[in-house]
Design an enzyme around this catalytic site. Structure first.
Site, PDB file in Angstrom:
ATOM      1  N   GLU A   1      -7.109   8.650 -25.426  1.00  0.00           N
ATOM      2  CA  GLU A   1      -6.907  10.004 -25.931  1.00  0.00           C
ATOM      3  C   GLU A   1      -7.586  10.976 -24.973  1.00  0.00           C
ATOM      4  OE1 GLU A   1      -8.361  10.227 -29.928  1.00  0.00           O
ATOM      5  OE2 GLU A   1      -6.574   9.302 -30.772  1.00  0.00           O
TER       6      GLU A   1
ATOM      7  N   ARG B   1     -16.320   9.055 -25.052  1.00  0.00           N
ATOM      8  CA  ARG B   1     -17.074  10.301 -25.217  1.00  0.00           C
ATOM      9  C   ARG B   1     -16.780  10.786 -26.627  1.00  0.00           C
ATOM     10  NH1 ARG B   1     -15.222  15.652 -24.756  1.00  0.00           N
ATOM     11  NH2 ARG B   1     -16.994  17.084 -24.927  1.00  0.00           N
ATOM     12  N   ALA B   2     -17.819  10.985 -27.413  1.00  0.00           N
ATOM     13  CA  ALA B   2     -17.649  11.201 -28.848  1.00  0.00           C
ATOM     14  C   ALA B   2     -16.894  12.490 -29.140  1.00  0.00           C
ATOM     15  CB  ALA B   2     -19.007  11.224 -29.531  1.00  0.00           C
TER      16      ALA B   2
ATOM     17  N   GLU C   1     -11.654   7.262 -23.665  1.00  0.00           N
ATOM     18  CA  GLU C   1     -11.250   8.398 -24.482  1.00  0.00           C
ATOM     19  C   GLU C   1     -12.170   9.600 -24.358  1.00  0.00           C
ATOM     20  OE1 GLU C   1      -8.894   7.035 -28.153  1.00  0.00           O
ATOM     21  OE2 GLU C   1     -10.905   6.189 -28.393  1.00  0.00           O
ATOM     22  N   HIS C   2     -11.539  10.782 -24.274  1.00  0.00           N
ATOM     23  CA  HIS C   2     -12.149  12.097 -24.484  1.00  0.00           C
ATOM     24  C   HIS C   2     -13.048  12.574 -23.347  1.00  0.00           C
ATOM     25  CE1 HIS C   2     -10.498  11.726 -28.434  1.00  0.00           C
ATOM     26  NE2 HIS C   2     -11.339  10.775 -28.810  1.00  0.00           N
TER      27      HIS C   2
ATOM     28  N   GLN D   1      -1.663   1.820 -34.494  1.00  0.00           N
ATOM     29  CA  GLN D   1      -0.967   2.626 -33.501  1.00  0.00           C
ATOM     30  C   GLN D   1      -0.879   1.914 -32.156  1.00  0.00           C
ATOM     31  OE1 GLN D   1      -3.722   5.832 -34.080  1.00  0.00           O
ATOM     32  NE2 GLN D   1      -2.275   7.037 -35.284  1.00  0.00           N
TER      33      GLN D   1
ATOM     34  N   TYR E   1      -4.725  -2.299 -46.779  1.00  0.00           N
ATOM     35  CA  TYR E   1      -3.686  -2.340 -47.796  1.00  0.00           C
ATOM     36  C   TYR E   1      -4.274  -2.559 -49.195  1.00  0.00           C
ATOM     37  CZ  TYR E   1      -4.123  -7.462 -47.933  1.00  0.00           C
ATOM     38  OH  TYR E   1      -4.598  -8.747 -48.076  1.00  0.00           O
TER      39      TYR E   1
END
Length: 739
Positions: free
Chosen positions: A638, A581-582, A616-617, A352, A322
């Site tokens: 994700e 995993r990038a 993720e990924h 999120q 902020y």
């Protein structure tokens, strides 16, 4: 101390050997090496209990082999105490005046049977004459075997009674006059390497601030660099500004967070380096401090792999940026607060998803998709889709931490296991647990290899990794129950030639914490394996635990790993684990064929519990759960961004891989607060039939959300065939329970 020569004892420890002209020091710590056997005087099993056998054993640099001579009442005599625990003294059993009487440890009682006269010999070695009996410290029958208990015996001038005194530390609580040997740290001033900066209240604020600023300037945007830092504050008060960049740990060295007080600007993280968007603010850590921000609000704008533990905030906390002037895309995406106390309000802002655990807060404001509270005081009530609130953490042991005791000696505290935990473990007084002296740790520094580290583990030592990146040619093999492996400054392990980074035996109480595991360019089948395949022992009373252990495949290098974390041991606890995993990184380090990885987490053990799990990924199931009795509290995932098409991404008979898969053979599984997201940027027509897939009976899932980020791609159902679709026309769907 006179002239000295550097030697290597037993191939393990570099020490400083006293010359013939040297006298004993009452401030130094020594190991005693027998002239006949070449082995060290040792407290059996590193015990400090009265009656513990004093034996000879292969020199290993542990605290069980470190001794200090303290002046006794009569001139020329000394009490010889061990460095572990309450520092018991070498004593004659009985006490007896007979040859053959055994030697053990006993609390220092001021008795003459605990007083020894060191008599220097012509070669610089010593023999030790007991004040009570007039007999000498002796190795029975001149044995060379490990485990032989020492005795007293008529003085005879043989090698069985002769000991070299090797300095292994300096004055208690003050800097050592000689460098502490690797693996045998000076308990008052261990060598933690050049990238650990230790601040004391006597240092000027300007000099402390200069060091902080220098580190931050190098790490503010250094997302995939190799530098690692830890800034450690001795107990006291500090008026400083502490921005925290990548691969930086800020921690207090007090037994309690309130032993280190930060005022002024205090701790803060913004995302100015990326225009106020904090969705890539990863890999930093704050622990064990009290912070009173001068603005009244501590800004902690982070995403994954950013633990905020054992922190006492006198004011508010906000979880997004902020201050950088971006109010339209200043997103933050995931994080963890644990074992902390915030007197004011926590405002989630643009977060999120987030987990707050075992924490006390004045109040909470804000929500987006997935706000989860487990074992918190002051958390908002259950109100999904706004909040998922679980009353307690069913089984939990907080992360070990480094601290300095009232005598100025370094230790690692391992907190006790709690059941149905609510709130921090330190606000009611001192933290319950086991304090392990630094002498029982091998301090891993630059230049150490898998061989030197495994040798330390095999000798019974715990591990303290100093900040750095460690290339491993073989797995670190942890076999001893209750071994502690603790990293400072996001210490990073990178396996080479396709090996694993860590494997463990199926034993109680192993604690692995504060490490980043980064895949190498040769494919590893597994990066970390907890317990061998087929492990079946129960560890309910003393579970294996992984706290703040993070995984990365790609991003820094073109890493490859089929499965990142495989848990075979029952009752294992995961606490704040990001398995990634990038999807971005350095050039040529990520892409569908560049950093392949099938699964992030595979659970085969029974009754495994995960808190704060983010996976993720990965290219198949992000999480594959094969063991019964599993529980997950907060899940964030994700799906892979870079799926070329549905034909490249299917287990057969359906579209896509669900993120969270519970095998059909599982009869019981529970989970609370799950968020699964898709962003099929390589091909927005890709479809996943479901986010979560579980057996139709025996599973109980609570408070789930799916999101199509920007409407790029489709997830047709939340769990099995329940829950609505997310796509370009409907980007968010909630489901209270399933299947």
């Amino acid at each position: 101390m006179g002239a000295a020569a550097t030697v290597v004892a037993a191939g393990i420890t570099t020490v400083t050997m006293l010359s013939a002209s040297a006298a004993v020091s009452t401030s130094a710590w020594y190991d005693f090496v027998n002239a006949n056997s070449g082995k060290c005087v040792d407290a059996a099993a590193a015990s400090t209990a009265n009656g513990t056998a004093v034996q000879q054993y292969t020199c290993n640099g542990t605290g069980a082999q470190q001794w200090q001579l303290r002046t006794a009442a009569d001139s020329g005599y000394y009490v010889i105490v061990n460095s572990n625990g309450a520092q018991p003294a070498i004593d004659v059993d009985g006490p007896s005046t007979s040859s053959g009487a055994l030697i053990h440890l006993w609390s220092d009682g001021g008795w003459s049977s605990q007083e020894w006269q060191p008599v220097q010999e012509g070669n610089g070695d010593y023999h030790f004459v007991n004040h009570y009996s007039g007999l000498c410290l002796d190795t029975p029958s001149a044995s060379t075997a490990d485990g032989v208990q020492l005795q007293q015996y008529t003085c005879n001038g043989t090698g069985a009674q002769s000991f070299a005194l090797n300095v292994v530390g300096g004055s208690t609580g003050s800097p050592s006059p000689t460098a502490s040997p690797t693996g045998s740290p000076n308990p008052g001033n261990p060598d933690l390497g050049p990238n650990v900066k230790i601040f004391t209240p006597s240092m000027s604020s300007s000099s402390i601030q200069s060091t902080i600023n220098s580190i931050y300037n190098s790490q503010q945007s250094n997302q995939f660099g190799t530098n690692r830092y830890a800034m450690l504050f001795m107990p006291g008060s500090y008026n400083v500004d502490v921005p925290v960049g990548f691969y930086t740990q800020v921690a207090g060295l007090g037994a309690s967070p309130d032993n280190v007080s930060l005022t002024g600007g205090g701790i803060h993280v913004d995302a100015a380096w990326s225009g106020g968007n904090a969705t890539q603010n990863f890999w930093r850590d704050v622990e064990n401090v009290s912070d009173t921000p001068s603005s009244g609000t501590l800004e902690w704008a982070v995403s994954q792999a950013d633990p905020f533990r054992r922190v006492d905030v006198h004011g508010n906390v906000t979880l997004d940026d902020y201050t950088s002037g971006n109010n339209s895309s200043n997103w933050s995406s995931g994080g963890y607060i644990g074992d902390s106390r915030i007197s004011g309000q926590i405002n989630s802002g643009t977060q999120q998803q987030y987990l707050t655990q075992d924490t006390s807060m004045g109040s909470w404001a804000g929500s987006n998709w997935n706000m989860v509270f487990v074992g918190d005081n002051g958390a908002p009530g259950q109100s999904f889709p706004t909040y998922t609130t679980v009353s307690s953490s069913p089984t939990m042991r907080e992360k070990p931490y480094l601290y300095v005791d009232s005598s100025g000696l370094y230790n690692v505290m391992v907190p006790s296991l709690r059941t149905n935990a609510v709130g921090p473990d330190w606000t009611g007084g001192s933290t319950a647990g086991t304090s392990i002296p630094i002498s029982q740790f091998y301090i891993v520094k630059s230049g150490d290899t898998a061989t030197t580290i495994n040798n330390a583990l095999a000798s019974g030592l715990n591990l303290l990794f100093t900040p750095g990146v460690y290339q491993l040619s073989a797995p670190l093999n942890i076999t001893r129950p209750d071994t502690v492996v603790l990293g400072l400054g996001l210490a990073t392990l990178m396996p080479q030639n396709g090996v694993a980074a860590i494997t463990t035996a199926d034993v109680n109480g192993i604690d692995i914490a504060g490490l980043l595991i980064s895949a190498g360019t040769s494919n590893s089948q597994t990066l970390v394996q907890i317990g061998p395949a087929g492990s079946s022992a129960s560890h309910a009373s003393d579970p294996i635990e992984l706290q703040d252990v993070f995984f990365r495949v790609g991003g820094d290098v073109a890493g490859r790993a089929t499965q990142s974390l495989v848990v075979n041991s029952a009752n294992t606890i995961g606490d704040d684990n990001w398995i990634w995993r990038a999807d971005h990184g350095n050039d040529n380090t990520y892409g569908w064929t560049t950093n392949p990885a099938a699964n992030g987490l595979v659970v085969n053990g029974a009754n495994v519990t995960m808190y704060g799990l983010a996976v993720e990924h990965y290219q198949q199931y992000q999480t594959l759960w094969n063991g019964n009795g599993g529980r997950t509290y907060f899940y964030q995932s994700e799906m892979p961004y870079d799926v070329p098409n549905n034909g490249s991404w299917t287990p057969g008979g359906e579209n896509g891989y669900p993120s969270y898969k519970v095998s059909n053979s599982v009869t019981s599984h529970q989970a609370w607060g799950l968020g699964v997201y898709c962003y099929f940027s390589a091909n927005s027509s890709v479809v996943a039939d479901r986010a979560i897939e579980v057996p139709s009976s025996g599973s109980s899932f609570h408070d789930m959300v799916t999101v199509s980020l920007g409407g790029t791609g489709t997830i047709s159902h939340v769990i099995n065939n329940s829950g609505g679709s997310v796509n370009s026309g409907n980007t968010v769907t909630y489901l209270t329970s399933g299947p």
